[in-house]
Design a protein around this motif. Sequence first.
Motif, PDB file in Angstrom:
ATOM      1  N   GLU A  58      30.732  34.736  50.343  1.00  0.00           N
ATOM      2  CA  GLU A  58      31.575  33.746  49.665  1.00  0.00           C
ATOM      3  C   GLU A  58      31.309  33.716  48.165  1.00  0.00           C
ATOM      4  N   GLU A  59      30.048  33.811  47.785  1.00  0.00           N
ATOM      5  CA  GLU A  59      29.698  33.804  46.362  1.00  0.00           C
ATOM      6  C   GLU A  59      30.117  35.115  45.693  1.00  0.00           C
ATOM      7  N   ALA A  60      29.909  36.213  46.366  1.00  0.00           N
ATOM      8  CA  ALA A  60      30.191  37.523  45.777  1.00  0.00           C
ATOM      9  C   ALA A  60      31.677  37.754  45.532  1.00  0.00           C
ATOM     10  N   VAL A  61      32.542  37.291  46.425  1.00  0.00           N
ATOM     11  CA  VAL A  61      33.972  37.569  46.254  1.00  0.00           C
ATOM     12  C   VAL A  61      34.565  36.846  45.052  1.00  0.00           C
ATOM     13  N   LYS A  62      33.828  35.945  44.442  1.00  0.00           N
ATOM     14  CA  LYS A  62      34.287  35.335  43.184  1.00  0.00           C
ATOM     15  C   LYS A  62      34.347  36.392  42.081  1.00  0.00           C
ATOM     16  N   GLY A  63      33.641  37.488  42.255  1.00  0.00           N
ATOM     17  CA  GLY A  63      33.641  38.589  41.291  1.00  0.00           C
ATOM     18  C   GLY A  63      34.397  39.806  41.799  1.00  0.00           C
ATOM     19  N   PHE A  64      35.419  39.593  42.629  1.00  0.00           N
ATOM     20  CA  PHE A  64      36.219  40.677  43.202  1.00  0.00           C
ATOM     21  C   PHE A  64      36.966  41.375  42.070  1.00  0.00           C
ATOM     22  N   GLU A  65      36.640  42.655  41.814  1.00  0.00           N
ATOM     23  CA  GLU A  65      37.082  43.298  40.573  1.00  0.00           C
ATOM     24  C   GLU A  65      37.522  44.739  40.777  1.00  0.00           C
ATOM     25  N   CYS A  66      38.202  45.253  39.751  1.00  0.00           N
ATOM     26  CA  CYS A  66      38.493  46.682  39.648  1.00  0.00           C
ATOM     27  C   CYS A  66      38.501  47.052  38.171  1.00  0.00           C
ATOM     28  N   HIS A  67      38.603  48.338  37.903  1.00  0.00           N
ATOM     29  CA  HIS A  67      38.516  48.855  36.543  1.00  0.00           C
ATOM     30  C   HIS A  67      39.684  49.806  36.287  1.00  0.00           C
ATOM     31  N   ASP A  68      40.137  49.844  35.049  1.00  0.00           N
ATOM     32  CA  ASP A  68      41.235  50.739  34.678  1.00  0.00           C
ATOM     33  C   ASP A  68      40.745  52.011  33.988  1.00  0.00           C
ATOM     34  N   GLN A  69      39.613  51.938  33.287  1.00  0.00           N
ATOM     35  CA  GLN A  69      39.174  53.044  32.442  1.00  0.00           C
ATOM     36  C   GLN A  69      37.951  53.786  32.976  1.00  0.00           C
ATOM     37  N   ASN A  70      37.380  53.310  34.076  1.00  0.00           N
ATOM     38  CA  ASN A  70      36.171  53.923  34.617  1.00  0.00           C
ATOM     39  C   ASN A  70      36.210  53.999  36.132  1.00  0.00           C
ATOM     40  N   ILE A  71      35.504  54.994  36.652  1.00  0.00           N
ATOM     41  CA  ILE A  71      35.206  55.105  38.074  1.00  0.00           C
ATOM     42  C   ILE A  71      33.767  54.643  38.228  1.00  0.00           C
ATOM     43  N   ASP A  72      33.486  53.838  39.228  1.00  0.00           N
ATOM     44  CA  ASP A  72      32.116  53.410  39.519  1.00  0.00           C
ATOM     45  C   ASP A  72      31.509  54.320  40.575  1.00  0.00           C
ATOM     46  N   ILE A  73      30.304  54.798  40.308  1.00  0.00           N
ATOM     47  CA  ILE A  73      29.468  55.374  41.354  1.00  0.00           C
ATOM     48  C   ILE A  73      28.341  54.366  41.540  1.00  0.00           C
ATOM     49  N   GLN A  74      28.309  53.708  42.689  1.00  0.00           N
ATOM     50  CA  GLN A  74      27.295  52.684  42.941  1.00  0.00           C
ATOM     51  C   GLN A  74      26.334  53.213  43.995  1.00  0.00           C
ATOM     52  N   ILE A  75      25.046  53.205  43.643  1.00  0.00           N
ATOM     53  CA  ILE A  75      24.008  53.797  44.492  1.00  0.00           C
ATOM     54  C   ILE A  75      22.992  52.724  44.852  1.00  0.00           C
ATOM     55  N   SER A  76      22.727  52.573  46.135  1.00  0.00           N
ATOM     56  CA  SER A  76      21.730  51.609  46.596  1.00  0.00           C
ATOM     57  C   SER A  76      20.332  52.208  46.452  1.00  0.00           C
ATOM     58  N   ILE A  77      19.470  51.469  45.767  1.00  0.00           N
ATOM     59  CA  ILE A  77      18.069  51.876  45.633  1.00  0.00           C
ATOM     60  C   ILE A  77      17.207  51.058  46.587  1.00  0.00           C
ATOM     61  N   LYS A  78      17.424  49.754  46.598  1.00  0.00           N
ATOM     62  CA  LYS A  78      16.702  48.861  47.511  1.00  0.00           C
ATOM     63  C   LYS A  78      17.737  47.976  48.163  1.00  0.00           C
ATOM     64  N   GLY A  79      17.850  48.055  49.442  1.00  0.00           N
ATOM     65  CA  GLY A  79      18.897  47.339  50.151  1.00  0.00           C
ATOM     66  C   GLY A  79      18.427  46.935  51.526  1.00  0.00           C
ATOM     67  N   PRO A  80      19.353  46.826  52.441  1.00  0.00           N
ATOM     68  CA  PRO A  80      20.751  47.239  52.379  1.00  0.00           C
ATOM     69  C   PRO A  80      21.596  46.283  51.535  1.00  0.00           C
ATOM     70  N   GLU A  81      22.681  46.842  50.995  1.00  0.00           N
ATOM     71  CA  GLU A  81      23.611  46.090  50.157  1.00  0.00           C
ATOM     72  C   GLU A  81      24.993  46.153  50.776  1.00  0.00           C
ATOM     73  N   THR A  82      25.634  45.011  50.906  1.00  0.00           N
ATOM     74  CA  THR A  82      26.983  44.936  51.458  1.00  0.00           C
ATOM     75  C   THR A  82      27.995  44.849  50.326  1.00  0.00           C
ATOM     76  N   PHE A  83      29.119  45.522  50.522  1.00  0.00           N
ATOM     77  CA  PHE A  83      30.246  45.537  49.580  1.00  0.00           C
ATOM     78  C   PHE A  83      31.469  44.943  50.261  1.00  0.00           C
ATOM     79  N   ALA A  84      32.360  44.370  49.462  1.00  0.00           N
ATOM     80  CA  ALA A  84      33.680  43.947  49.916  1.00  0.00           C
ATOM     81  C   ALA A  84      34.694  44.873  49.254  1.00  0.00           C
ATOM     82  N   TRP A  85      35.809  45.149  49.941  1.00  0.00           N
ATOM     83  CA  TRP A  85      36.793  46.106  49.425  1.00  0.00           C
ATOM     84  C   TRP A  85      38.202  45.733  49.864  1.00  0.00           C
ATOM     85  N   LYS A  86      39.154  46.082  48.994  1.00  0.00           N
ATOM     86  CA  LYS A  86      40.581  45.959  49.298  1.00  0.00           C
ATOM     87  C   LYS A  86      41.332  46.883  48.344  1.00  0.00           C
TER      88      LYS A  86
END
Length: 149
Positions: A58-86
Amino acid sequence: MIVDSLQNAAKYYNLHPNFQKAFEYVSQNDIANLEVGAFEIGEGLKLIVIEGQGNTKEEAVKGFECHDQNIDIQISIKGPETFAWKPREKCVNPNGDYSDERDVRFFHDAPDTFFQLQEKQFAILFPEDVHTAMIGEGLLKKIVIKVKI
């Protein structure tokens, strides 16, 4: 969006000229001990090391975002980490205007799905991928590599 393990990163080198440079930087450095902060690692490549407490969905989806000029490569170092997507084409409730300075557009839409990255797994998020992350319990650490389009 692509989700995979670092051991398979070479399969994606041909998708963007800087993907190989980004993944080689990761393989040639001790990513677990990188300092928190933002660093230029090459032309059109910015590495951001993030460490913090996991958020609720609920807290994380307040930052539901996308980018126009960059591609994100997101790598988990210490997790597990959950993502939301649409997919962006299904997002209809903008949360403010696009920020060219920060290259971010926010949405109020609900995610279609959640997925989890384990340590040494990554997600490649293209401009059409609306996402948020840092969902989880305890301390999370990750790398975000911004690949200029």
